[in-house]
Design a protein around this motif. Structure first.
Motif, PDB file in Angstrom:
ATOM      1  N   MET A  14       0.844  -1.166   0.000  1.00 12.06           N
ATOM      2  CA  MET A  14       0.000   0.000   0.000  1.00 12.06           C
ATOM      3  C   MET A  14       0.895   1.236   0.000  1.00 12.06           C
ATOM      4  N   PRO A  15       0.622   2.169  -0.922  1.00 11.33           N
ATOM      5  CA  PRO A  15       1.458   3.368  -0.981  1.00 11.33           C
ATOM      6  C   PRO A  15       1.143   4.327   0.165  1.00 11.33           C
ATOM      7  N   THR A  16       2.146   5.046   0.585  1.00  8.22           N
ATOM      8  CA  THR A  16       1.957   6.085   1.586  1.00  8.22           C
ATOM      9  C   THR A  16       1.278   7.278   0.905  1.00  8.22           C
ATOM     10  N   PRO A  17       0.722   8.215   1.690  1.00  8.03           N
ATOM     11  CA  PRO A  17       0.167   9.422   1.067  1.00  8.03           C
ATOM     12  C   PRO A  17       1.197  10.160   0.197  1.00  8.03           C
ATOM     13  N   LYS A  18       2.434  10.221   0.662  1.00  5.70           N
ATOM     14  CA  LYS A  18       3.494  10.884  -0.123  1.00  5.70           C
ATOM     15  C   LYS A  18       3.697  10.160  -1.459  1.00  5.70           C
ATOM     16  N   GLU A  19       3.735   8.836  -1.427  1.00  6.30           N
ATOM     17  CA  GLU A  19       3.909   8.061  -2.668  1.00  6.30           C
ATOM     18  C   GLU A  19       2.712   8.231  -3.591  1.00  6.30           C
ATOM     19  N   SER A  20       1.514   8.282  -3.026  1.00  5.52           N
ATOM     20  CA  SER A  20       0.318   8.505  -3.847  1.00  5.52           C
ATOM     21  C   SER A  20       0.370   9.869  -4.521  1.00  5.52           C
ATOM     22  N   PHE A  21       0.777  10.883  -3.753  1.00  5.38           N
ATOM     23  CA  PHE A  21       0.868  12.230  -4.317  1.00  5.38           C
ATOM     24  C   PHE A  21       1.926  12.272  -5.422  1.00  5.38           C
ATOM     25  N   GLU A  22       3.050  11.632  -5.196  1.00  3.67           N
ATOM     26  CA  GLU A  22       4.107  11.578  -6.220  1.00  3.67           C
ATOM     27  C   GLU A  22       3.631  10.851  -7.472  1.00  3.67           C
ATOM     28  N   HIS A  23       2.817   9.811  -7.300  1.00  4.06           N
ATOM     29  CA  HIS A  23       2.237   9.112  -8.450  1.00  4.06           C
ATOM     30  C   HIS A  23       1.337  10.071  -9.224  1.00  4.06           C
ATOM     31  N   GLY A  24       0.575  10.888  -8.498  1.00  6.78           N
ATOM     32  CA  GLY A  24      -0.243  11.909  -9.143  1.00  6.78           C
ATOM     33  C   GLY A  24       0.598  12.881  -9.956  1.00  6.78           C
ATOM     34  N   GLU A  25       1.728  13.297  -9.401  1.00  6.36           N
ATOM     35  CA  GLU A  25       2.611  14.220 -10.125  1.00  6.36           C
ATOM     36  C   GLU A  25       3.218  13.551 -11.361  1.00  6.36           C
ATOM     37  N   HIS A  26       3.504  12.267 -11.262  1.00  6.22           N
ATOM     38  CA  HIS A  26       3.977  11.499 -12.419  1.00  6.22           C
ATOM     39  C   HIS A  26       2.918  11.525 -13.525  1.00  6.22           C
ATOM     40  N   ASN A  27       1.649  11.263 -13.152  1.00  8.89           N
ATOM     41  CA  ASN A  27       0.560  11.298 -14.132  1.00  8.89           C
ATOM     42  C   ASN A  27       0.343  12.707 -14.672  1.00  8.89           C
ATOM     43  N   GLU A  28       0.555  13.711 -13.841  1.00 11.06           N
ATOM     44  CA  GLU A  28       0.429  15.103 -14.272  1.00 11.06           C
ATOM     45  C   GLU A  28       1.454  15.415 -15.366  1.00 11.06           C
ATOM     46  N   ARG A  29       2.684  14.954 -15.191  1.00 13.16           N
ATOM     47  CA  ARG A  29       3.715  15.169 -16.217  1.00 13.16           C
ATOM     48  C   ARG A  29       3.329  14.465 -17.523  1.00 13.16           C
ATOM     49  N   ALA A  30       2.814  13.247 -17.414  1.00 12.42           N
ATOM     50  CA  ALA A  30       2.354  12.528 -18.612  1.00 12.42           C
ATOM     51  C   ALA A  30       1.220  13.296 -19.286  1.00 12.42           C
ATOM     52  N   CYS A  31       0.327  13.830 -18.480  1.00 13.15           N
ATOM     53  CA  CYS A  31      -0.800  14.610 -18.978  1.00 13.15           C
ATOM     54  C   CYS A  31      -0.306  15.793 -19.818  1.00 13.15           C
ATOM     55  N   GLN A  32       0.695  16.496 -19.312  1.00 11.86           N
ATOM     56  CA  GLN A  32       1.225  17.666 -20.030  1.00 11.86           C
ATOM     57  C   GLN A  32       1.888  17.247 -21.358  1.00 11.86           C
ATOM     58  N   LEU A  33       2.583  16.134 -21.347  1.00 12.60           N
ATOM     59  CA  LEU A  33       3.194  15.640 -22.593  1.00 12.60           C
ATOM     60  C   LEU A  33       2.129  15.239 -23.615  1.00 12.60           C
ATOM     61  N   LEU A  34       1.092  14.572 -23.154  1.00 10.86           N
ATOM     62  CA  LEU A  34       0.013  14.162 -24.055  1.00 10.86           C
ATOM     63  C   LEU A  34      -0.717  15.385 -24.623  1.00 10.86           C
ATOM     64  N   ARG A  35      -0.859  16.407 -23.815  1.00 13.98           N
ATOM     65  CA  ARG A  35      -1.493  17.650 -24.279  1.00 13.98           C
ATOM     66  C   ARG A  35      -0.650  18.285 -25.385  1.00 13.98           C
ATOM     67  N   LEU A  36       0.661  18.369 -25.179  1.00 10.65           N
ATOM     68  CA  LEU A  36       1.553  18.969 -26.182  1.00 10.65           C
ATOM     69  C   LEU A  36       1.524  18.199 -27.501  1.00 10.65           C
ATOM     70  N   ASN A  37       1.297  16.903 -27.428  1.00 12.48           N
ATOM     71  CA  ASN A  37       1.318  16.059 -28.618  1.00 12.48           C
ATOM     72  C   ASN A  37      -0.079  15.781 -29.181  1.00 12.48           C
ATOM     73  N   ASN A  38      -1.057  16.544 -28.717  1.00 10.79           N
ATOM     74  CA  ASN A  38      -2.415  16.516 -29.259  1.00 10.79           C
ATOM     75  C   ASN A  38      -3.121  15.166 -29.121  1.00 10.79           C
ATOM     76  N   PHE A  39      -3.148  14.660 -27.895  1.00 15.98           N
ATOM     77  CA  PHE A  39      -3.934  13.477 -27.558  1.00 15.98           C
ATOM     78  C   PHE A  39      -4.986  13.901 -26.522  1.00 15.98           C
ATOM     79  N   PRO A  40      -6.059  14.551 -26.975  1.00 18.97           N
ATOM     80  CA  PRO A  40      -7.027  15.102 -26.026  1.00 18.97           C
ATOM     81  C   PRO A  40      -7.669  14.061 -25.117  1.00 18.97           C
TER      82      PRO A  40
END
Length: 143
Positions: free
Chosen positions: A1-27
């Motif tokens: 089970m991830p700690t709250p810190k690990e969960s938040f970091e996973h969210g930030e990982h997904n946030e970075r992926a989100c920004q890359l997908l946005r730049l490359n036009n994958f709505p």
């Protein structure tokens, strides 16, 4: 089970992926990763929490799997369960989270084409949810 810190970091990982997908036009995937980043932000904020079913004895829930088992929700209902927790524990961002949940569902299963306004709204909501979860976590730590 991830700690709250690990969960938040996973969210930030997904946030970075989100920004890359946005730049490359994958709505569709931009919206989807905005939702999943938000899911990790809210679970980091909500868990652990104490619950008192009888008003006297407390049970500590450390992650969504434990809460899901206690509530007897099937695996196909996990998003509904988390949405309910957000409504209870994070009411200020509940409507944004609910919108992301529903819009990402539509993006994954019904339409991959979305107007830039919808994609921008998904990003804005993700950022709002992150700020809320970050701020409230820090306020709790200061007390």
């Amino acid at each position: 089970m991830p700690t709250p810190k690990e969960s938040f970091e996973h969210g930030e990982h997904n946030e970075r992926a989100c920004q890359l997908l946005r730049l490359n036009n994958f709505p569709d995937w931009t919206i989807t990763t905005a939702f999943y980043a938000s899911l990790h932000f809210v679970t980091a904020k909500i868990f652990p929490f104490d619950y008192s079913p009888d008003g006297k004895n407390k049970i500590k829930f450390v992650d969504v799997t434990q809460w899901q088992t206690f509530k007897n929700y099937g695996s196909n209902k996990r998003h509904t369960l988390i949405n309910d927790l957000v409504a209870t524990h994070c009411s200020k961002i509940s409507s944004e989270y609910d919108w992301l949940l529903n819009t990402s569902w539509n993006s994954r299963y019904h339409s991959h084409n979305h107007l830039p306004e919808i994609v921008n709204r998904a990003i804005y909501y993700m950022e709002s949810i992150k700020r809320y979860c970050e701020t409230t976590k820090n306020e709790v730590k200061k007390k």
